[in-house]
Write a protein that holds these residues in place. Structure first.
Motif, PDB file in Angstrom:
ATOM      1  N   ASP A 165     -11.847   9.149   3.334  1.00 45.63           N
ATOM      2  CA  ASP A 165     -11.421   8.961   1.940  1.00 45.63           C
ATOM      3  C   ASP A 165     -12.340   7.981   1.212  1.00 45.63           C
ATOM      4  OD1 ASP A 165      -9.147  10.648   1.476  1.00 45.63           O
ATOM      5  OD2 ASP A 165      -7.989   9.387   2.838  1.00 45.63           O
TER       6      ASP A 165
ATOM      7  N   ARG B 219     -18.291  10.260  -5.170  1.00 49.63           N
ATOM      8  CA  ARG B 219     -17.942  10.462  -6.585  1.00 49.63           C
ATOM      9  C   ARG B 219     -18.495   9.354  -7.459  1.00 49.63           C
ATOM     10  NH1 ARG B 219     -12.432  11.676  -5.370  1.00 49.63           N
ATOM     11  NH2 ARG B 219     -11.893   9.633  -6.159  1.00 49.63           N
TER      12      ARG B 219
ATOM     13  N   ARG C 162      -7.867  -0.750  -1.112  1.00 53.55           N
ATOM     14  CA  ARG C 162      -7.012  -0.226  -2.181  1.00 53.55           C
ATOM     15  C   ARG C 162      -6.455   1.146  -1.811  1.00 53.55           C
ATOM     16  NH1 ARG C 162     -11.295  -2.075  -5.118  1.00 53.55           N
ATOM     17  NH2 ARG C 162     -11.818  -0.018  -5.933  1.00 53.55           N
ATOM     18  N   LEU C 163      -7.214   1.905  -1.020  1.00 50.27           N
ATOM     19  CA  LEU C 163      -6.677   3.170  -0.512  1.00 50.27           C
ATOM     20  C   LEU C 163      -5.484   2.918   0.403  1.00 50.27           C
ATOM     21  CD1 LEU C 163     -10.006   5.042   0.298  1.00 50.27           C
ATOM     22  CD2 LEU C 163      -8.169   5.953  -1.131  1.00 50.27           C
TER      23      LEU C 163
ATOM     24  N   ALA D  42      -2.563   1.868  -1.549  1.00 50.67           N
ATOM     25  CA  ALA D  42      -2.001   3.009  -2.281  1.00 50.67           C
ATOM     26  C   ALA D  42      -1.185   3.912  -1.368  1.00 50.67           C
ATOM     27  CB  ALA D  42      -3.130   3.807  -2.933  1.00 50.67           C
TER      28      ALA D  42
ATOM     29  N   HIS E 125       1.082  -7.016  -1.166  1.00 49.28           N
ATOM     30  CA  HIS E 125      -0.110  -7.574  -1.793  1.00 49.28           C
ATOM     31  C   HIS E 125      -1.190  -7.839  -0.747  1.00 49.28           C
ATOM     32  CE1 HIS E 125       2.430  -8.222  -5.316  1.00 49.28           C
ATOM     33  NE2 HIS E 125       3.335  -8.555  -4.427  1.00 49.28           N
TER      34      HIS E 125
ATOM     35  N   GLY F 125      -9.899  -9.094  -5.056  1.00 54.78           N
ATOM     36  CA  GLY F 125      -9.715  -9.162  -6.502  1.00 54.78           C
ATOM     37  C   GLY F 125      -9.251 -10.527  -6.968  1.00 54.78           C
TER      38      GLY F 125
ATOM     39  N   PRO G 112     -18.247  16.870  -6.857  1.00 59.35           N
ATOM     40  CA  PRO G 112     -17.434  15.652  -6.942  1.00 59.35           C
ATOM     41  C   PRO G 112     -15.946  15.898  -6.782  1.00 59.35           C
ATOM     42  CG  PRO G 112     -19.034  15.764  -8.729  1.00 59.35           C
ATOM     43  CD  PRO G 112     -19.082  17.073  -8.025  1.00 59.35           C
TER      44      PRO G 112
ATOM     45  N   LEU H  51     -11.991  17.236   2.408  1.00 56.97           N
ATOM     46  CA  LEU H  51     -11.273  16.829   3.609  1.00 56.97           C
ATOM     47  C   LEU H  51     -10.234  17.851   4.048  1.00 56.97           C
ATOM     48  CD1 LEU H  51     -10.756  13.100   2.582  1.00 56.97           C
ATOM     49  CD2 LEU H  51     -12.593  14.081   3.943  1.00 56.97           C
TER      50      LEU H  51
ATOM     51  N   ARG I 121      -7.609  18.409   2.574  1.00 57.22           N
ATOM     52  CA  ARG I 121      -6.325  17.842   2.139  1.00 57.22           C
ATOM     53  C   ARG I 121      -6.614  17.070   0.856  1.00 57.22           C
ATOM     54  NH1 ARG I 121      -7.015  12.535   3.039  1.00 57.22           N
ATOM     55  NH2 ARG I 121      -8.321  11.900   4.793  1.00 57.22           N
TER      56      ARG I 121
ATOM     57  N   GLN J 241      -7.054  10.685  -0.923  1.00 52.18           N
ATOM     58  CA  GLN J 241      -6.273   9.550  -1.412  1.00 52.18           C
ATOM     59  C   GLN J 241      -6.956   8.945  -2.632  1.00 52.18           C
ATOM     60  OE1 GLN J 241      -3.507   7.799  -0.488  1.00 52.18           O
ATOM     61  NE2 GLN J 241      -2.876   9.280   1.046  1.00 52.18           N
ATOM     62  N   GLN J 242      -6.166   8.437  -3.529  1.00 50.50           N
ATOM     63  CA  GLN J 242      -6.708   7.716  -4.680  1.00 50.50           C
ATOM     64  C   GLN J 242      -6.457   6.229  -4.490  1.00 50.50           C
ATOM     65  OE1 GLN J 242      -8.506   9.117  -7.106  1.00 50.50           O
ATOM     66  NE2 GLN J 242      -8.261  11.063  -6.022  1.00 50.50           N
ATOM     67  N   PRO J 243      -7.493   5.403  -4.553  1.00 57.58           N
ATOM     68  CA  PRO J 243      -7.260   3.959  -4.373  1.00 57.58           C
ATOM     69  C   PRO J 243      -6.526   3.364  -5.564  1.00 57.58           C
ATOM     70  CG  PRO J 243      -9.550   4.377  -4.943  1.00 57.58           C
ATOM     71  CD  PRO J 243      -8.896   5.722  -4.761  1.00 57.58           C
ATOM     72  N   LEU J 244      -5.826   2.286  -5.303  1.00 53.71           N
ATOM     73  CA  LEU J 244      -5.256   1.534  -6.415  1.00 53.71           C
ATOM     74  C   LEU J 244      -6.390   0.994  -7.262  1.00 53.71           C
ATOM     75  CD1 LEU J 244      -2.484  -0.640  -4.674  1.00 53.71           C
ATOM     76  CD2 LEU J 244      -2.174   1.417  -6.040  1.00 53.71           C
TER      77      LEU J 244
ATOM     78  N   PRO K 140      -8.761  -1.709  -9.052  1.00 51.40           N
ATOM     79  CA  PRO K 140      -9.105  -3.061  -8.620  1.00 51.40           C
ATOM     80  C   PRO K 140      -8.177  -4.088  -9.235  1.00 51.40           C
ATOM     81  CG  PRO K 140     -11.060  -1.876  -9.329  1.00 51.40           C
ATOM     82  CD  PRO K 140      -9.878  -1.031  -9.704  1.00 51.40           C
ATOM     83  N   ALA K 141      -7.980  -5.172  -8.495  1.00 47.44           N
ATOM     84  CA  ALA K 141      -7.070  -6.212  -8.978  1.00 47.44           C
ATOM     85  C   ALA K 141      -7.682  -7.016 -10.099  1.00 47.44           C
ATOM     86  CB  ALA K 141      -6.686  -7.141  -7.835  1.00 47.44           C
ATOM     87  N   GLY K 142      -8.973  -6.977 -10.251  1.00 44.60           N
ATOM     88  CA  GLY K 142      -9.624  -7.841 -11.235  1.00 44.60           C
ATOM     89  C   GLY K 142      -9.111  -7.653 -12.640  1.00 44.60           C
TER      90      GLY K 142
ATOM     91  N   ASP L 273       1.342  -8.612 -10.305  1.00 41.44           N
ATOM     92  CA  ASP L 273       1.723  -7.950  -9.062  1.00 41.44           C
ATOM     93  C   ASP L 273       3.200  -8.113  -8.778  1.00 41.44           C
ATOM     94  OD1 ASP L 273      -0.853  -7.264  -8.738  1.00 41.44           O
ATOM     95  OD2 ASP L 273      -1.357  -8.949  -7.452  1.00 41.44           O
TER      96      ASP L 273
END
Lengths: 200, 300
Positions: free
Chosen positions: A50, A57, A79-80, A83, A92, A155, B46, B51, B53, B56-59, B61-63, B212
Motif C-alpha cells: 500500500d 501515485r 497514516r495507512l 487509517a 494517536h 506530524g 495511477p 494489489l 484489492r 488503503q488510503q492514508p490519513l 498528515p497531521a501537520g 485529534d
C-alpha cells in the motif's frame, strides 16, 4: 499493440519510473521492517505494498534525499496503519510489537541466563509504556530516524518529539527499576486489539 | 545476576534495539515478492487496482491539523493584556490526554520539572525568534530568562505546569497537556511583591481543544500562579471547576484547572476566589481573585 497497452513511456514518465525504481530499491526493506514492527508479520507485506502504491501515485512528492524519502514513506505507512483502525477506536499512536520470540527462542536456548532475564525485564517494561512512548523510542532506535525526521512522521515539532523521546526513555528506565510490578496494562490490551484490527 | 545498565541513552537504546521484532534481511521469498510488486506497480496506471484489492488510503498528515490544534487566548490579565502585561507564546504539537484532572496536585519529580522548564525556555526562545515577533520584553527578555530557575512544578493527570522565576520577580509559566509542548506565558512587568500574609497573582487561560479529539470544542484550561508571602503556607481556589488546591513552593504558587467557558466569552477568573492558609493556622478569605495585587505596572 493492443488498445490497453499504454505504449512506450514518454520522457517524463520514464523519469518517474526511474525515480520510483530508485526509491523502491533503496527503501523497500526498510518500509517492510517498519510494518513488521507494528503489525502481524503476515500483514506487513500488504502494508508495504500500500505504501508503494501511494509512492507511485505521488512520486513527485517523494523527497530526493534517500533518508528523507525513507522518512516520508514511514509517514505514509503510519497514516495507512492509523487509517486501518476502526474510526471509533482510532488512536494517536501505534503500539509496537517486540521480539517475544527471542525470549523462548534465540535467547532462551542460550546459556547466558542474565541475558534472558534482562530481555524478559525489558519486554515487560516495554509493555508498560504508553503507545506514544513506544512509538517515540521505536522511531529512533528501530527505524533509525533522526528526531526531526521522527517528528515529521508524527506530524509534530522536533522540540515536541525530543520531549516525548526524553520522557519515553525515562519512563522505560522507571519501569525497569526493581520492584515495578508486572501488571497487565491497557497498553498490552490495545497492542493485541491493534494487531487484530490490522490483520485483514 | 548482573544489572542491566541503562543509565545512559546509548545503553538504553542498545537494550531496546534487542527487542526489535523486524527481520534484519529479506528472505528469498520476500525478495521475489518485492520484485514482483515493483513490476506490477510500474506496469500500472495511477488508479489501477495493482494489489487485487482496494488500496488503503492514508490519513491526511497531521501537520495541517496541528496549526489549528491550540488556539490561545489571554484572559487572565483581568484588566487586559495591555496593562496587566500578560504575554503568551503559542506552541505546536500535543498528544492525547491520558488521565483525569485532579483538584489536588501530585508531585512532579525534579527531573521532570527541570525538563519541562527547559522546554518552556526553548519555547520562549522560538517564539521570540519567529519572524515578525515583537522585541522580547519583560519575562521574555534574554536577561530575565537567563536568571530564571524552576521554582515550582505540579501535575494533575494530563496537566503539567511549571513556574520559572527569578529574583527580580519575573516569571514564565508553562502548561503542558498530555506531554505536549508547553504553552508559555510571562509578564511584561514583574510580579508584585506580596504582603507577608498575602499573595500576588496572575493567570492565563487557553484552549485545549485538540484537532485529534484531545479536548472538547471550546474546552479551556486556566492557570493561576504568583508569589506568596512568607507566612502563607497554603492556597485554595474556588473555581468554576470546583475547589482547587494550589501547589506552593519556594515562595510561589500555581494551580491549573479545566474550564468549559467558550473561548473569550468572559473572563474565566471572574468567579474565582482565593483562601489562604497562614503559618499560624489561620485562614483568610475567600477573597476575590481581582482583589489581589498582580504585576508591578509602572504608574499603576
Amino acid at each position: 499493440m493492443s488498445l490497453s497497452d499504454p505504449g512506450p513511456p514518454d520522457a517524463a514518465s520514464a523519469a518517474a519510473r526511474l525515480r520510483f525504481e530508485t526509491v523502491y530499491d533503496a527503501t523497500y526493506a526498510a518500509v517492510l521492517r517498519f510494518a513488521q514492527r507494528r503489525v502481524h508479520p503476515s500483514h506487513a507485506e500488504d502494508v508495504a505494498a500500500d505504501v508503494f502504491v501511494v509512492a507511485w501515485r505521488r512520486i513527485a512528492d517523494v523527497p530526493r534525499e534517500p533518508d528523507e524519502a525513507r522518512a516520508w514513506l514511514f509517514g505514509v505507512a503510519r497514516r495507512l496503519l492509523l487509517a486501518s483502525q476502526r474510526a471509533d477506536q482510532r488512536r494517536h499512536a501505534l503500539t509496537l510489537r517486540i521480539a517475544d520470540d527471542q525470549v523462548t527462542g534465540r535467547l532462551g536456548s542460550g546459556v547466558d541466563a542474565d541475558l534472558v532475564l534482562h530481555h524478559v525485564d525489558l519486554a515487560r517494561a516495554w509493555r508498560l509504556l504508553s503507545p506514544v512512548h513506544q512509538e517515540s523510542l521505536a522511531l529512533v532506535v528501530w527505524d533509525d530516524l533522526t528526531s526531526p525526521q521522527a517528528a515529521e512522521v508524527l506530524g509534530i515539532s522536533a522540540v515536541a518529539f525530543r520531549l516525548r523521546l526524553s520522557r519515553a526513555r525515562r519512563a522505560l528506565r522507571r519501569h525497569l527499576e526493581p520492584g515495578t510490578s508486572p501488571t497487565t496494562t491497557t497498553t498490552t490490551t490495545t497492542t493485541d486489539r491493534a494487531q487484530q484490527r490490522s490483520t485483514r | 545476576m548482573t544489572t542491566l545498565d541503562t543509565r545512559g541513552s546509548a545503553q538504553l537504546d542498545a537494550a531496546v534495539r534487542r527487542l526489535d521484532p523486524a527481520s534484519p534481511t529479506l528472505t528469498d521469498a520476500q525478495q521475489r515478492r518485492a520484485l514482483d510488486l515493483r513490476e506490477r506497480i510500474l506496469a500500472s496506471g495511477p488508479d489501477a487496482n495493482v494489489l487485487g484489492r482496494p488500496p488503503q488510503q492514508p490519513l491526511p498528515p497531521a501537520g495541517g491539523s496541528r496549526r489549528r490544534r491550540r488556539r490561545l487566548v489571554v484572559a487572565g490579565g483581568l484588566v487586559g493584556a495591555a496593562t496587566a502585561g500578560v504575554l503568551v507564546a503559542p506552541l505546536l504539537g500535543d498528544e492525547p490526554r491520558e488521565a483525569a484532572w485532579s483538584a489536588t496536585p501530585t508531585a512532579m519529580s525534579a527531573d521532570d520539572a527541570r525538563e519541562l522548564g527547559e522546554s518552556c525556555l526553548d519555547t520562549a526562545q522560538r517564539a521570540i525568534e519567529r519572524p515578525g515577533s515583537p522585541p522580547a520584553q519583560g519575562s521574555f527578555a534574554p536577561e530575565q530568562r537567563r536568571a530564571m530557575r524552576v521554582v515550582l512544578g505540579e501535575r494533575r493527570g494530563p496537566y503539567e505546569a511549571v513556574v520559572l522565576g527569578n529574583a527580580a520577580g519575573y516569571d514564565l509559566d508553562c502548561l503542558s497537556v498530555g506531554s505536549g509542548v508547553p504553552v508559555v506565558s510571562g509578564g511584561r512587568y514583574p510580579m508584585a511583591n506580596p504582603a507577608v500574609d498575602g499573595i500576588s497573582l496572575s493567570g492565563s487561560a487557553q484552549s485545549v481543544e485538540g484537532a485529534d479529539g484531545a479536548g472538547a470544542p471550546g474546552e479551556m484550561a486556566s492557570t493561576a500562579f504568583g508569589r506568596v508571602g512568607s507566612q502563607v503556607t497554603g492556597v485554595r481556589l474556588s473555581t468554576p471547576a470546583g475547589p482547587v488546591t494550589a501547589s506552593v513552593a519556594n515562595g510561589w504558587f500555581a494551580a491549573v484547572w479545566p474550564g468549559t467557558d467558550t473561548i473569550a466569552k468572559r473572563d474565566p477568573f471572574a468567579d474565582v476566589s482565593v483562601t489562604l492558609t497562614l503559618a499560624d493556622g489561620r485562614t483568610t478569605g475567600p477573597t476575590a481573585y481581582a482583589s489581589f495585587p498582580q504585576r508591578e505596572v509602572p504608574g499603576g
